[in-house]
Design a protein around this motif. Structure first.
Motif, PDB file in Angstrom:
ATOM      1  N   ASN A   1      -2.408   3.744   1.819  1.00  0.00           N
ATOM      2  CA  ASN A   1      -2.774   3.754   3.321  1.00  0.00           C
ATOM      3  C   ASN A   1      -3.677   5.189   3.597  1.00  0.00           C
ATOM      4  O   ASN A   1      -3.949   5.683   4.703  1.00  0.00           O
ATOM      5  CB  ASN A   1      -1.645   3.528   4.178  1.00  0.00           C
ATOM      6  CG  ASN A   1      -1.294   2.330   4.361  1.00  0.00           C
ATOM      7  OD1 ASN A   1      -1.822   1.385   4.349  1.00  0.00           O
ATOM      8  ND2 ASN A   1       0.200   2.406   4.172  1.00  0.00           N
TER       9      ASN A   1
ATOM     10  N   LYS B   1       0.823  -1.061   0.113  1.00  0.00           N
ATOM     11  CA  LYS B   1       0.155   0.200   0.062  1.00  0.00           C
ATOM     12  C   LYS B   1       1.016   1.374  -0.027  1.00  0.00           C
ATOM     13  O   LYS B   1       0.506   2.509  -0.532  1.00  0.00           O
ATOM     14  CB  LYS B   1      -0.933   0.177   1.252  1.00  0.00           C
ATOM     15  CG  LYS B   1      -2.140  -1.081   1.227  1.00  0.00           C
ATOM     16  CD  LYS B   1      -3.409  -0.434   0.694  1.00  0.00           C
ATOM     17  CE  LYS B   1      -4.517  -1.103   0.547  1.00  0.00           C
ATOM     18  NZ  LYS B   1      -5.685  -0.671  -0.163  1.00  0.00           N
TER      19      LYS B   1
ATOM     20  N   GLU C   1     -15.965  -0.457   1.635  1.00  0.00           N
ATOM     21  CA  GLU C   1     -15.797  -1.023   3.131  1.00  0.00           C
ATOM     22  C   GLU C   1     -14.750  -0.176   3.828  1.00  0.00           C
ATOM     23  O   GLU C   1     -14.783   0.184   4.779  1.00  0.00           O
ATOM     24  CB  GLU C   1     -15.609  -2.507   3.294  1.00  0.00           C
ATOM     25  CG  GLU C   1     -15.977  -3.214   4.647  1.00  0.00           C
ATOM     26  CD  GLU C   1     -15.780  -4.739   4.561  1.00  0.00           C
ATOM     27  OE1 GLU C   1     -15.811  -4.831   5.944  1.00  0.00           O
ATOM     28  OE2 GLU C   1     -15.599  -5.210   3.567  1.00  0.00           O
ATOM     29  N   GLU C   2     -13.711  -0.265   3.232  1.00  0.00           N
ATOM     30  CA  GLU C   2     -12.336   0.452   3.807  1.00  0.00           C
ATOM     31  C   GLU C   2     -12.637   1.847   3.928  1.00  0.00           C
ATOM     32  O   GLU C   2     -12.360   2.398   5.079  1.00  0.00           O
ATOM     33  CB  GLU C   2     -11.251   0.284   2.923  1.00  0.00           C
ATOM     34  CG  GLU C   2     -10.672  -1.338   2.806  1.00  0.00           C
ATOM     35  CD  GLU C   2      -9.555  -1.436   1.735  1.00  0.00           C
ATOM     36  OE1 GLU C   2      -8.517  -1.894   2.167  1.00  0.00           O
ATOM     37  OE2 GLU C   2      -9.805  -0.780   0.598  1.00  0.00           O
ATOM     38  N   ILE C   3     -13.309   2.564   2.837  1.00  0.00           N
ATOM     39  CA  ILE C   3     -13.348   3.960   2.960  1.00  0.00           C
ATOM     40  C   ILE C   3     -14.353   4.317   4.099  1.00  0.00           C
ATOM     41  O   ILE C   3     -14.293   5.537   4.939  1.00  0.00           O
ATOM     42  CB  ILE C   3     -14.160   4.456   1.637  1.00  0.00           C
ATOM     43  CG1 ILE C   3     -12.932   4.574   0.442  1.00  0.00           C
ATOM     44  CG2 ILE C   3     -14.595   6.072   1.725  1.00  0.00           C
ATOM     45  CD1 ILE C   3     -13.572   4.718  -0.918  1.00  0.00           C
TER      46      ILE C   3
ATOM     47  N   GLU D   1     -11.900   3.686  13.347  1.00  0.00           N
ATOM     48  CA  GLU D   1     -10.286   4.081  13.322  1.00  0.00           C
ATOM     49  C   GLU D   1     -10.134   5.653  13.187  1.00  0.00           C
ATOM     50  O   GLU D   1      -9.394   6.433  14.153  1.00  0.00           O
ATOM     51  CB  GLU D   1      -9.425   3.616  12.248  1.00  0.00           C
ATOM     52  CG  GLU D   1      -7.953   3.832  12.623  1.00  0.00           C
ATOM     53  CD  GLU D   1      -6.905   3.327  11.581  1.00  0.00           C
ATOM     54  OE1 GLU D   1      -6.025   3.826  11.442  1.00  0.00           O
ATOM     55  OE2 GLU D   1      -7.481   2.362  10.714  1.00  0.00           O
TER      56      GLU D   1
ATOM     57  N   TRP E   1      -8.911   1.021  -3.186  1.00  0.00           N
ATOM     58  CA  TRP E   1      -9.608   0.889  -2.094  1.00  0.00           C
ATOM     59  C   TRP E   1     -10.960   0.328  -2.424  1.00  0.00           C
ATOM     60  O   TRP E   1     -11.514   0.561  -3.457  1.00  0.00           O
ATOM     61  CB  TRP E   1      -9.883   2.110  -1.370  1.00  0.00           C
ATOM     62  CG  TRP E   1      -8.625   2.735  -0.836  1.00  0.00           C
ATOM     63  CD1 TRP E   1      -7.710   2.455   0.300  1.00  0.00           C
ATOM     64  CD2 TRP E   1      -8.254   3.940  -1.208  1.00  0.00           C
ATOM     65  NE1 TRP E   1      -6.839   3.080   0.203  1.00  0.00           N
ATOM     66  CE2 TRP E   1      -7.091   4.153  -0.595  1.00  0.00           C
ATOM     67  CE3 TRP E   1      -8.464   5.227  -2.159  1.00  0.00           C
ATOM     68  CZ2 TRP E   1      -5.849   5.390  -0.589  1.00  0.00           C
ATOM     69  CZ3 TRP E   1      -7.804   6.382  -2.352  1.00  0.00           C
ATOM     70  CH2 TRP E   1      -6.533   6.519  -1.394  1.00  0.00           C
ATOM     71  N   THR E   2     -11.756  -0.302  -1.108  1.00  0.00           N
ATOM     72  CA  THR E   2     -12.882  -0.615  -1.288  1.00  0.00           C
ATOM     73  C   THR E   2     -13.963   0.246  -0.692  1.00  0.00           C
ATOM     74  O   THR E   2     -13.339   0.924   0.264  1.00  0.00           O
ATOM     75  CB  THR E   2     -13.401  -2.295  -0.509  1.00  0.00           C
ATOM     76  OG1 THR E   2     -12.989  -2.038   0.479  1.00  0.00           O
ATOM     77  CG2 THR E   2     -12.246  -3.168  -1.334  1.00  0.00           C
TER      78      THR E   2
ATOM     79  N   TYR F   1     -10.266   9.221  -2.648  1.00  0.00           N
ATOM     80  CA  TYR F   1     -10.996   8.211  -2.401  1.00  0.00           C
ATOM     81  C   TYR F   1     -11.876   7.556  -3.471  1.00  0.00           C
ATOM     82  O   TYR F   1     -11.967   6.401  -3.870  1.00  0.00           O
ATOM     83  CB  TYR F   1     -12.115   8.263  -1.312  1.00  0.00           C
ATOM     84  CG  TYR F   1     -11.583   7.948  -0.014  1.00  0.00           C
ATOM     85  CD1 TYR F   1     -10.485   7.153   0.383  1.00  0.00           C
ATOM     86  CD2 TYR F   1     -12.198   8.668   1.375  1.00  0.00           C
ATOM     87  CE1 TYR F   1      -9.817   7.170   1.535  1.00  0.00           C
ATOM     88  CE2 TYR F   1     -11.528   8.440   2.623  1.00  0.00           C
ATOM     89  CZ  TYR F   1     -10.551   7.539   2.743  1.00  0.00           C
ATOM     90  OH  TYR F   1     -10.244   7.537   4.199  1.00  0.00           O
TER      91      TYR F   1
ATOM     92  N   SER G   1     -15.240   2.644   6.990  1.00  0.00           N
ATOM     93  CA  SER G   1     -15.011   1.974   8.029  1.00  0.00           C
ATOM     94  C   SER G   1     -14.245   3.200   9.079  1.00  0.00           C
ATOM     95  O   SER G   1     -13.209   3.548   9.007  1.00  0.00           O
ATOM     96  CB  SER G   1     -14.080   0.966   8.062  1.00  0.00           C
ATOM     97  OG  SER G   1     -12.987   1.221   7.426  1.00  0.00           O
TER      98      SER G   1
END
Length: 522
Positions: free
Chosen positions: A26, A3, A476-478, A483, A473-474, A464, A480
């Motif tokens: 990342n 990444k 889901e990653e965007i 964090e 990226w998916t 994104y 979430s």
């Protein structure tokens, strides 16, 4: 490839400056450059940009950001996968397809020269100011591109002649940039995305295409309009002659929609971006929610040609950070925008001073283009620190006005609250580095304000979208966001409810004093 070796570029073209930021896989920024460009004010209420100067700022920003990232040891030349683009919305350009030259300066979103056209349409059309709300979600206002285009057609001979000759192309800034970045004369792609198209007053919110009845009523030829695409798809490749030839442009969103994506706003979640103006959007999911309280129904984002469309309620505020610039540039009360926090902290309150920055009228939820700025409650006790604090409060009061309307329109079911029953407002934009501004905002709302670790979420949102289109990226990653919340700073209200109510009542009194002032003689 890890990444950290994959890169996405983000071109962020704003109202006062252009930036290019390079992110790794990342979503960490690893190189950037920013260039400010000229604002032109030919007459009171008129605001223009030079489209060629904007193009040059883009060229410089891309080249310098690449140089910086490379100097820091990142192999961007081999790892750059795509570029996303985000832009100031509504700002209108018409240019010649054969010469590539603008036929007039870009008319900026906050420009109010079209007020007489607005009044004329309101009188002539059966639906008055809300005639196009059913199709576009937008009232007739100086804010939107269609009115600026009508002014150009009525007042600029070069535009009329080019339209008659079939040589004119219309676009918002995204369209102008993409056409030039993909080859310009002879090769440039004439496209816009759904979020920018939604701000012209010409797109049908349901079909996501140009509304033929609106075009007919306004007399706008469909041939000059760009093709509408989604926010996350490969649009075309950067042409030779630019710093990154061959790299795909794979994402495009208006700045406020990009910020929504950068903040990972799901249905029922809202964000407020503090820039030149302030813009509050609440994601309403796949439902178009009509507003009965002065807001706009608009598009949030559509993350791919076949992806579902997310809509939003929006409240737009014309003057937010621009009021701080006014203190700096016009009054000389501060030397830099960053000084306002220190100055405002010299006093514990505004001393009864209320400032309403209706420089070119008021947007949501008032929609009064006859309003003009006022500063009331001044006494011999008032000093520049009180004025500075009143300017900061004015930004927060305006955001509260919009959010109050938003709560009424969306209702309890339309909003997501945390486990404590609190509605969280996500914030971003340059002004949010000001801790005092954020605390005032939380106090006036009576709700927590959440500032992410990276406040430049507009550029991140464009990255994104592009990364999503090319598989970096998916979704889901965007989305979430757990964090991100852990790294965020949360400002909680400390003002008593009784005091909050008194201040809000005084603010509303100040706003009422701004009406019917546009005709004051010079």
């Amino acid at each position: 490839m890890s990444k950290s070796e994959v890169f996405i570029g983000s071109l962020d073209q704003g109202t006062t400056s252009t930036r290019f930021i390079i992110y790794d896989g990342n979503a960490r920024p690893i190189g950037s450059h920013q260039v400010e460009f000229t604002q032109f004010y030919p007459e009171a209420g008129w605001v223009e940009h030079d489209p060629m100067e904007i193009l040059e700022s883009v060229r410089i920003c891309i080249a310098k950001a690449l140089d910086k990232a490379t100097a820091d040891g990142h192999n961007v030349d081999n790892g750059l996968n795509a570029i996303g683009l985000t832009n100031q919305r509504e700002t209108t350009v018409v240019w010649s397809k054969t010469t590539g030259c603008p036929l007039y300066n870009a008319i900026v979103w906050m420009d109010v020269r079209t007020s007489s056209i607005c009044r004329k349409l309101e009188k002539e059309l059966p639906g008055g100011r809300t005639h196009f709300v059913e199709t576009s979600g937008l009232p007739i206002s100086t804010y939107f591109s269609a009115l600026k285009l009508l002014w150009l057609l009525d007042n600029v001979d070069a535009v009329k002649e080019a339209v008659d000759a079939g040589d004119a192309l219309f676009g918002t800034i995204d369209t102008w940039l993409i056409w030039n970045l993909t080859g310009g004369v002879g090769n440039g792609l004439h496209v816009t995305d759904v979020s920018n198209a939604a701000r012209t007053m010409l797109m049908n919110l349901k079909t996501l295409d140009w509304d033929t009845s609106t075009l007919e009523i306004l007399g706008i030829p469909a041939e000059i309009l760009p093709k509408i695409v989604s926010n996350a798809e490969i649009i075309g490749n950067i042409a030779k002659g630019w710093p990154v030839p061959g790299i795909p442009i794979a994402g495009c969103l208006g700045d406020q929609h990009a910020a929504m994506l950068g903040q990972a706003c799901r249905r029922g979640e809202a964000k407020s971006t503090y820039g030149t103006g302030a813009f509050i959007l609440l994601n309403t999911g796949e439902e178009i929610v009509p507003s009965n309280h002065g807001l706009l129904s608009t598009l949030a984002f559509k993350l791919g040609p076949e992806a579902p469309t997310n809509y939003a309620l929006e409240g737009s505020i014309a003057i937010a950070g621009a009021a701080v610039q006014w203190l700096r540039d016009s009054l000389g009360i501060i030397k830099s925008a960053s000084e306002i926090e220190e100055l405002a902290l010299q006093v514990e309150s505004t001393g009864g001073v209320y400032f309403v920055p209706a420089f070119n009228g008021l947007f949501a939820p008032w929609w009064r283009d006859d309003a003009r700025g006022v500063c009331i409650g001044i006494t011999r006790f008032t000093n520049k620190a009180h004025i500075a604090r009143a300017v900061l409060e004015s930004m927060c009061f305006q955001v509260k006005d919009v959010l109050d309307s938003m709560h009424k329109d969306a209702g309890e079911k339309g909003e997501v609250k945390n486990e404590k029953g609190e509605f969280l407002l996500r914030v971003d934009g340059g002004a949010t580095v000001n801790d005092l501004l954020m605390q005032i905002q939380a106090d006036l709302l009576g709700n927590p304000v959440v500032r992410p670790a990276d406040i430049e979420t507009t550029a991140l949102g464009a990255a994104y979208a592009a990364g999503l289109a090319v598989g970096v990226w998916t979704e889901e990653e965007i989305f979430s966001s757990g964090e991100k919340m852990e790294k965020a700073t949360i400002f909680r209200p400390i003002l008593r409810e009784e005091q909050r109510k008194k201040k809000v009542d005084s603010w509303c009194k100040a706003v009422s004093r701004t009406f019917d002032l546009a005709d004051l003689s010079l």
